[in-house]
Design a protein around this motif. Structure first.
Motif, PDB file in Angstrom:
ATOM      1  N   ASP A  66      48.032  19.630  52.385  1.00 36.35           N
ATOM      2  CA  ASP A  66      47.298  19.036  51.266  1.00 36.35           C
ATOM      3  C   ASP A  66      46.478  17.900  51.882  1.00 36.35           C
ATOM      4  N   GLU A  67      45.163  18.062  51.929  1.00 39.49           N
ATOM      5  CA  GLU A  67      44.392  17.218  52.850  1.00 39.49           C
ATOM      6  C   GLU A  67      43.391  16.271  52.197  1.00 39.49           C
ATOM      7  N   HIS A  68      43.265  16.336  50.864  1.00 33.90           N
ATOM      8  CA  HIS A  68      42.293  15.450  50.221  1.00 33.90           C
ATOM      9  C   HIS A  68      42.967  14.218  49.630  1.00 33.90           C
ATOM     10  N   GLY A  69      42.137  13.347  49.044  1.00 40.01           N
ATOM     11  CA  GLY A  69      42.663  12.190  48.327  1.00 40.01           C
ATOM     12  C   GLY A  69      42.352  10.877  49.021  1.00 40.01           C
ATOM     13  N   GLN A  70      42.513   9.833  48.236  1.00 35.90           N
ATOM     14  CA  GLN A  70      42.131   8.508  48.700  1.00 35.90           C
ATOM     15  C   GLN A  70      42.989   8.026  49.869  1.00 35.90           C
ATOM     16  N   LYS A  71      44.264   8.379  49.821  1.00 33.51           N
ATOM     17  CA  LYS A  71      45.147   7.885  50.882  1.00 33.51           C
ATOM     18  C   LYS A  71      44.752   8.460  52.233  1.00 33.51           C
ATOM     19  N   VAL A  72      44.363   9.722  52.236  1.00 39.12           N
ATOM     20  CA  VAL A  72      43.942  10.347  53.496  1.00 39.12           C
ATOM     21  C   VAL A  72      42.639   9.692  53.963  1.00 39.12           C
ATOM     22  N   GLN A  73      41.736   9.470  53.001  1.00 36.72           N
ATOM     23  CA  GLN A  73      40.472   8.827  53.353  1.00 36.72           C
ATOM     24  C   GLN A  73      40.742   7.451  53.975  1.00 36.72           C
ATOM     25  N   GLN A  74      41.655   6.693  53.358  1.00 39.60           N
ATOM     26  CA  GLN A  74      41.950   5.347  53.880  1.00 39.60           C
ATOM     27  C   GLN A  74      42.641   5.414  55.239  1.00 39.60           C
ATOM     28  N   ALA A  75      43.562   6.351  55.372  1.00 41.63           N
ATOM     29  CA  ALA A  75      44.274   6.479  56.654  1.00 41.63           C
ATOM     30  C   ALA A  75      43.282   6.819  57.763  1.00 41.63           C
ATOM     31  N   ALA A  76      42.324   7.672  57.438  1.00 40.39           N
ATOM     32  CA  ALA A  76      41.317   8.064  58.429  1.00 40.39           C
ATOM     33  C   ALA A  76      40.447   6.865  58.805  1.00 40.39           C
ATOM     34  N   GLU A  77      40.055   6.102  57.769  1.00 39.36           N
ATOM     35  CA  GLU A  77      39.237   4.901  58.041  1.00 39.36           C
ATOM     36  C   GLU A  77      39.991   3.954  58.954  1.00 39.36           C
ATOM     37  N   ALA A  78      41.281   3.756  58.649  1.00 45.19           N
ATOM     38  CA  ALA A  78      42.088   2.837  59.462  1.00 45.19           C
ATOM     39  C   ALA A  78      42.175   3.333  60.899  1.00 45.19           C
ATOM     40  N   ALA A  79      42.194   4.657  61.065  1.00 47.56           N
ATOM     41  CA  ALA A  79      42.301   5.228  62.417  1.00 47.56           C
ATOM     42  C   ALA A  79      40.930   5.333  63.093  1.00 47.56           C
ATOM     43  N   GLY A  80      39.880   5.039  62.340  1.00 48.62           N
ATOM     44  CA  GLY A  80      38.531   5.077  62.899  1.00 48.62           C
ATOM     45  C   GLY A  80      38.023   6.483  63.163  1.00 48.62           C
ATOM     46  N   VAL A  81      38.513   7.443  62.377  1.00 47.98           N
ATOM     47  CA  VAL A  81      38.026   8.828  62.546  1.00 47.98           C
ATOM     48  C   VAL A  81      37.596   9.356  61.179  1.00 47.98           C
ATOM     49  N   SER A  82      36.951  10.503  61.168  1.00 55.06           N
ATOM     50  CA  SER A  82      36.542  11.085  59.888  1.00 55.06           C
ATOM     51  C   SER A  82      37.784  11.650  59.194  1.00 55.06           C
ATOM     52  N   PRO A  83      37.760  11.723  57.851  1.00 59.38           N
ATOM     53  CA  PRO A  83      38.919  12.305  57.152  1.00 59.38           C
ATOM     54  C   PRO A  83      39.226  13.718  57.650  1.00 59.38           C
ATOM     55  N   GLN A  84      38.187  14.477  57.955  1.00 57.23           N
ATOM     56  CA  GLN A  84      38.421  15.854  58.419  1.00 57.23           C
ATOM     57  C   GLN A  84      39.145  15.850  59.772  1.00 57.23           C
ATOM     58  N   ALA A  85      38.692  14.969  60.668  1.00 55.81           N
ATOM     59  CA  ALA A  85      39.331  14.903  61.989  1.00 55.81           C
ATOM     60  C   ALA A  85      40.774  14.449  61.837  1.00 55.81           C
ATOM     61  N   TYR A  86      40.984  13.508  60.932  1.00 53.96           N
ATOM     62  CA  TYR A  86      42.342  13.008  60.690  1.00 53.96           C
ATOM     63  C   TYR A  86      43.229  14.146  60.164  1.00 53.96           C
ATOM     64  N   ALA A  87      42.686  14.847  59.162  1.00 54.15           N
ATOM     65  CA  ALA A  87      43.445  15.953  58.560  1.00 54.15           C
ATOM     66  C   ALA A  87      43.731  17.046  59.593  1.00 54.15           C
TER      67      ALA A  87
END
Ligand code: MSP
Length: 593
Positions: A66-87
Motif C-alpha cells: 500500500d504505497e500512497h498517502g501523506q505519510k509515505v510522501q512525508q517519509a520520502a521527503e525526510a529521506a530526500g527521495v521521491s515517493p516512488q523511489a521510497y515506495a
C-alpha cells in the motif's frame, strides 16, 4: 489401495474442489519496515492458501504493498527521495520478507502500478455513476502525524487518542454516502453470520454500524497533498488512501478488464468475490464496513469472509513501528530458518487472540513439538528401516523386504496398526474442519497429537524387541505402519512448514508429488520403495544461543524449565484496543459539514 472402509468420508471436503479460492493479506504500508506482525498475517494466509491447494482447489493468493498517502510522501521527503523511489525500496523489503517466509503468493500487487490505478479509478467512477459521491467540505480536528481526522468527542485532553497534536482544519473533500448503507450492511451481517470472524469482531462491527444515528458519510478524497491516485475529473484531489488500498483486491483479479456488470470477461475475474480477506483486527472497520459498503454501492459481490486476527505484543504492548518494539522476522529467519518461525506463529496462540512474543517460548515450542515429537519419531523409524530393512519400506507381515515397489498386502496388519492409520484419517478430517473454521492452532495440535500417538505406538510395539526375538514379520508390519503414518502426518504439516515437510518426504522416500496430497491418504506407500538416510529433520534450537536474535535473551535456567514462559494468549478487546490504535482513529469517518 484402500486400507479403511470409511475412507471416502475422509475426503468429504474435496466436494468443493474446483471452486475458486481467492485469499488475500492486507497490503502492507510502505512507511515502515516489515515486522513480525506483518509476517504473521502473511504466514497465516499462506498456510490457508497451501491447505486449499492441497485440497485441490484452484487458489489465488494475493499480497502486496500500500504505497500512497501523506505519510509515505512525508517519509520520502525526510529521506530526500521521491515517493516512488521510497515506495520502491520498502516494497522490495516486503517482497523479500514474504519470500523469506516461504509464502506461495500468486501475485504481489503494488498500488502504484497502473493496473491498480486503472481499477481504483474505475471503482470511483462506478460509485460516482450510482450517485454515491458528492463534493462537500470537512471541518474538524486533524492530526498530521496520524493522517487522520477526529471528532470532538474522540479527543483526550485536547489531543488525538494516540497522543498526537491536532489542528482545526477545513478542507474541501469528496464524500461517500456511507450513511445510506447502515441498514443494508446490518442486513448482510445478519444473513451471513460467517462474513466477519471471529465472533468478537463480528459483534463489535455490528455494534458500531448499529450505533444510534447509524453511519456517517465518509470523506474519500484529500487535497492537501498529491501522493495518491487523482480523483477522476478533479486532479486537485487524490483518493483517500483506504479507498485506494481496498480496491487492490479487485485490481489484482482483473476488475479493470471485467465488464461493469461484473461478468467474467477477464480471466482472473472468476476469483471475485474473495473467499477470505485475512486482516489484523486494527483494520476491521475498513474491511467490514467501508469495503462492503463500497462494493454494495458499486453493485459488486461482497467477499465471503473477513477474518481479523489478534496482535503480537512485546511486553504487553502491540508491536508497532510507532511504539518501537518491533521484531524483525528476517533476523529470526536468518537465525533459525523459516519453519520454526512459521510453526511458532501458527501454533502458539489461538488465531484471533493476542499473544506476547518471547524467544524462549519460540524455542521451546519448536523443540517440544517438532524436534522432539515429530523429529525423534522420524529418526527412530528411519534408523530402524536402515538397520532391518536395507533402507526400504517393508511389506507388512513378511520376513523378506521387497527390492522393488510392489502392491501392499494389508491382511497382516493388526488392529493396533490400523488404528494408528485410522487416527491419521481422522486427523485429516479434523484438520480440514480447523482450516475451514480458521482454527490454525488446533490444526497444528491435531498433527502433533498424531506424532504423540506414533511415539506411543512405537514404544508399545517395540520393534527393536521384536527384532531381537527374530520376529521380523512383526517388525515389518510396525515399520510399514509408521512410514505410512509419518507420510500422512507430513502431508498435513506441509501447509504449516513446507520445508520441514519436504525434509520429511525426503526421509521417507516420498518423491511422487501425487503421494503428497490429501487425496493420497487413500493410496498408501508401496512396500519396496526406498527411504532416505537417517538425518535430523528438525535440529533442536539451542535456547542458550538466542541472545543475538532479539532483545530478550532467555536465561539457561528459565530455558531449562521448558516452555514455562510461553506466549500468553489473551482475547483481544476490539473496543479498548481500538481506541488506542492510531490506525483505527486513522479512520476519517468524517461528517460532512
Ligand atoms: N495498509 C493497510 C492495509 C490495507 S489493506 C487494503 C495496513 N497496513 S499495515 O502494514 O499497517 O498492516 C498490515 C497488517 O499487519 C494488518 O493486518 C495489521 O493488523 C498487521 N499487523 C501490524 N502489526 C501487527 C502486530 N503487532 N501483530 C499482528 N499483526 C499486526 O494496515
Amino acid at each position: 489401495m484402500p486400507i479403511h472402509e470409511n475412507r471416502s468420508s475422509v475426503l468429504d471436503f474435496h466436494a468443493n474442489a474446483n471452486k475458486p479460492y481467492y485469499i488475500t493479506t492486507p497490503i502492507y504500508y510502505v512507511n515502515g519496515q516489515p515486522h513480525l506482525g506483518h509476517a504473521y498475517t502473511s504466514v497465516a494466509t499462506d498456510m490457508l492458501a497451501r491447505f486449499h491447494r492441497k485440497a485441490g482447489h484452484p487458489v489465488h493468493f494475493l499480497t502486496g504493498t500500500d504505497e500512497h498517502g501523506q505519510k509515505v510522501q512525508q517519509a520520502a521527503e525526510a529521506a530526500g527521495v521521491s515517493p516512488q523511489a521510497y515506495a520502491d525500496t520498502v516494497s522490495l523489503q516486503f517482497r523479500e520478507m514474504v519470500n523469506a517466509l516461504g509464502c506461495s503468493h500468486d501475485d504481489f500487487i503494488r498500488t502504484t502500478e497502473s493496473r491498480h490505478k486503472i481499477a481504483a479509478t474505475k471503482l470511483w467512477k462506478a460509485l460516482e455513476a450510482s450517485g454515491q459521491i458528492y463534493l462537500g467540505a470537512y471541518e474538524g480536528w486533524y492530526s498530521v502525524r496520524d493522517e487522520a481526522f477526529y471528532s470532538e468527542t474522540e479527543l483526550i485532553d485536547g489531543k488525538a487518542p494516540t497522543g498526537a497534536e491536532v489542528i482545526w482544519m477545513k478542507e474541501e473533500s469528496y464524500f461517500f454516502r456511507l450513511s445510506q448503507w447502515t441498514q443494508p450492511l446490518l442486513a448482510h451481517y445478519e444473513r451471513h453470520p460467517d462474513f466477519i470472524c471471529p465472533k468478537g469482531s463480528r459483534n463489535e462491527t455490528i455494534a458500531f454500524v448499529g450505533q444510534e444515528g447509524g453511519l456517517k458519510d465518509l470523506s474519500i478524497s484529500r487535497s492537501t497533498f498529491s501522493w495518491g491516485i487523482p480523483v477522476p475529473g478533479n486532479p486537485q484531489h487524490v483518493m483517500y488512501v483506504w479507498l485506494d488500498a481496498l480496491a487492490n483486491y479487485l485490481s489484482a483479479v482483473g476488475y479493470a478488464a471485467a465488464d461493469t456488470a461484473g461478468s467474467d470477461s477477464g480471466s482472473l475475474y472468476k476469483f471475485w468475490p474473495a473467499s477470505l480477506h485475512v486482516i489484523g483486527k486494527d483494520i476491521l472497520r475498513f474491511h467490514c464496513i467501508y469495503w462492503p459498503a463500497f462494493l454494495l454501492a458499486a453493485g459488486l459481490p461482497l467477499p465471503r469472509r473477513v477474518f481479523a486476527h489478534g496482535w503480537w505484543t512485546k511486553d504487553g504492548q502491540k508491536m508497532s513501528k510507532s511504539v518501537g518494539n518491533v521484531l524483525d522476522p528476517m533476523q529470526l529467519v536468518a537465525a533459525h530458518g523459516k519453519d520454526p518461525l512459521r510453526y511458532f506463529m501458527m501454533s502458539e496462540i489461538p488465531f484471533g487472540s493476542n499473544g506476547d512474543f518471547s524467544h524462549l517460548a519460540f524455542a521451546n515450542r519448536y523443540n517440544a513439538d517438532l524436534a522432539n515429537d515429530v523429529g525423534n519419531l522420524t529418526q527412530r523409524v528411519a534408523t530402524l528401516l536402515q538397520k532391518h530393512c536395507h533402507g526400504r519400506v517393508p511389506q507388512p507381515g513378511t520376513r523378506e523386504v521387497p527390492l522393488q515397489p510392489e502392491a501392499l498386502d494389508v491382511s497382516k496388519l493388526l488392529r493396533t496398526d490400523l488404528e494408528l492409520l485410522q487416527a491419521c484419517d481422522t486427523a485429516l478430517q479434523a484438520c480440514a474442519t480447523h482450516a475451514t473454521s480458521l482454527n490454525l492452532k488446533q490444526y497444528c495440535e491435531t498433527i502433533i497429537d498424531i506424532s504423540r500417538l506414533g511415539n506411543r505406538y512405537i514404544d508399545t510395539e517395540a520393534p527393536w524387541t521384536q527384532a531381537k526375538a527374530g520376529n521380523f514379520e512383526r517388525v515389518h508390519s510396525v515399520l510399514y505402519t509408521l512410514v505410512e503414518a509419518l507420510r500422512r502426518l507430513s502431508i498435513l504439516l506441509e501447509p504449516v512448514i513446507p520445508d520441514g515437510a519436504a525434509a520429511l518426504y525426503a526421509q521417507l522416500g516420498v518423491t511422487d508429488p501425487m503421494q503428497q496430497t490429501f487425496a493420497s491418504f487413500a493410496t498408501p506407500v508401496l512396500p519396496g520403495s526406498s527411504v532416505g538416510i537417517p538425518a535430523p529433520v528438525f535440529p533442536r534450537i539451542d535456547v542458550g544461543g538466542l541472545a543475538g536474535v532479539g532483545a530478550e535473551a532467555p536465561s539457561t535456567a528459565a530455558a531449562a524449565a521448558g516452555g514455562a514462559a510461553g506466549a500468553k494468549p489473551s482475547t483481544g478487546n476490539f473496543k479498548s484496543t481500538q481506541q488506542k490504535q492510531k490506525k483505527d482513529s486513522h479512520n476519517p469517518a468524517l461528517v460532512a459539514s
